[in-house]
Design a protein around this motif. Structure first.
Motif, short mmCIF file in Angstrom:
data_model
loop_
_atom_site.label_atom_id
_atom_site.label_comp_id
_atom_site.label_asym_id
_atom_site.label_seq_id
_atom_site.Cartn_x
_atom_site.Cartn_y
_atom_site.Cartn_z
N CYS A 101 -5.36 -0.44 -4.76
CA CYS A 101 -5.62 -0.14 -3.35
C CYS A 101 -6.94 -0.76 -2.90
O CYS A 101 -7.02 -1.35 -1.83
CB CYS A 101 -5.65 1.37 -3.11
SG CYS A 101 -4.05 2.17 -3.25
N LEU A 158 -6.97 4.60 3.96
CA LEU A 158 -7.77 4.01 2.89
C LEU A 158 -9.03 3.36 3.43
O LEU A 158 -10.11 3.47 2.83
CB LEU A 158 -6.93 3.00 2.10
CG LEU A 158 -5.79 3.63 1.28
CD1 LEU A 158 -4.86 2.55 0.75
CD2 LEU A 158 -6.33 4.47 0.15
N LEU A 181 0.82 -1.21 0.00
CA LEU A 181 0.00 0.00 0.00
C LEU A 181 0.85 1.26 0.00
O LEU A 181 0.54 2.23 -0.69
CB LEU A 181 -0.95 0.01 1.20
CG LEU A 181 -2.17 -0.88 1.06
CD1 LEU A 181 -2.95 -0.93 2.35
CD2 LEU A 181 -3.05 -0.43 -0.08
N GLU A 217 0.64 3.99 -2.84
CA GLU A 217 0.35 5.38 -2.47
C GLU A 217 1.46 6.33 -2.93
O GLU A 217 1.19 7.45 -3.35
CB GLU A 217 0.17 5.50 -0.96
CG GLU A 217 -1.18 5.03 -0.47
CD GLU A 217 -2.30 6.00 -0.80
OE1 GLU A 217 -2.24 7.17 -0.38
OE2 GLU A 217 -3.24 5.57 -1.48
#
Length: 172
Positions: free
Chosen positions: A70, A96, A43, A47
């Motif tokens: 994601c 998230l 992640l 990101e």
């Protein structure tokens, strides 16, 4: 120490990204998600790629692909038993989960991050926002509500005729 295929693919994705080969980099991440969506740091890498693309109108398709990655990681994470989730507990995951409306899980992840690193401002911010949303009315507000309800009840009691149930107009 032998590295997993997912770790190798993530390194390959970093290399492609650094060379400007963004499609190839995202393809590597898509393979990681396909094979093992629980890979730690996936992640954060996704990101960071998204952050690099921020504001670039020519990269909307790439941004959509990264956002889909994601979403897939989070969906896999939400389905995991709680005892298996800690390996992915990051501030990014908490953010998230918050964005996707998984409030309780986002708070759990933020708490886990803060247990490991009490100075993590992103996790603290997520936790603060979510707890503020779920916070009950302050005690003073509850007292005011209770006082108002007691006034209504007293008003209703005064309207009842003595010696029995209230009567309706038109009935004898």
């Amino acid at each position: 120490m032998e590295r997993s295929p997912s770790e190798i693919r993530m390194d390959l994705a970093r290399g492609h990204w650094a060379l400007g080969e963004r499609d190839d980099a995202i393809f590597c991440l898509e393979r990681v998600v396909q094979d093992d969506p629980a890979t730690s740091s996936l992640l954060e890498l996704t990101e960071s790629f998204l952050a690099d693309l921020a504001g670039d109108r020519d990269s909307l398709l790439l941004t959509d692909r990264l956002n889909e990655l994601c979403r897939r990681v989070i969906d896999a994470e939400v389905r995991r038993p709680p005892e298996e989730r800690s390996n992915l507990s990051t501030a990014t995951l908490a953010e998230l989960l918050e964005r996707q409306g998984h409030t309780e899980h986002a708070i759990e992840v933020a708490d886990d991050v803060l247990r490991r690193d009490p100075a993590d401002e992103r996790a603290r911010a997520v936790r603060g926002r979510l707890l503020a949303q779920a916070e009950p009315a302050p005690p003073d507000s509850r007292r005011a509500q209770l006082a108002e309800l007691e006034r209504w009840l007293e008003s209703l009691r005064r309207r009842e005729p003595r010696g029995g149930a209230p009567t309706r107009a038109g009935r004898a």
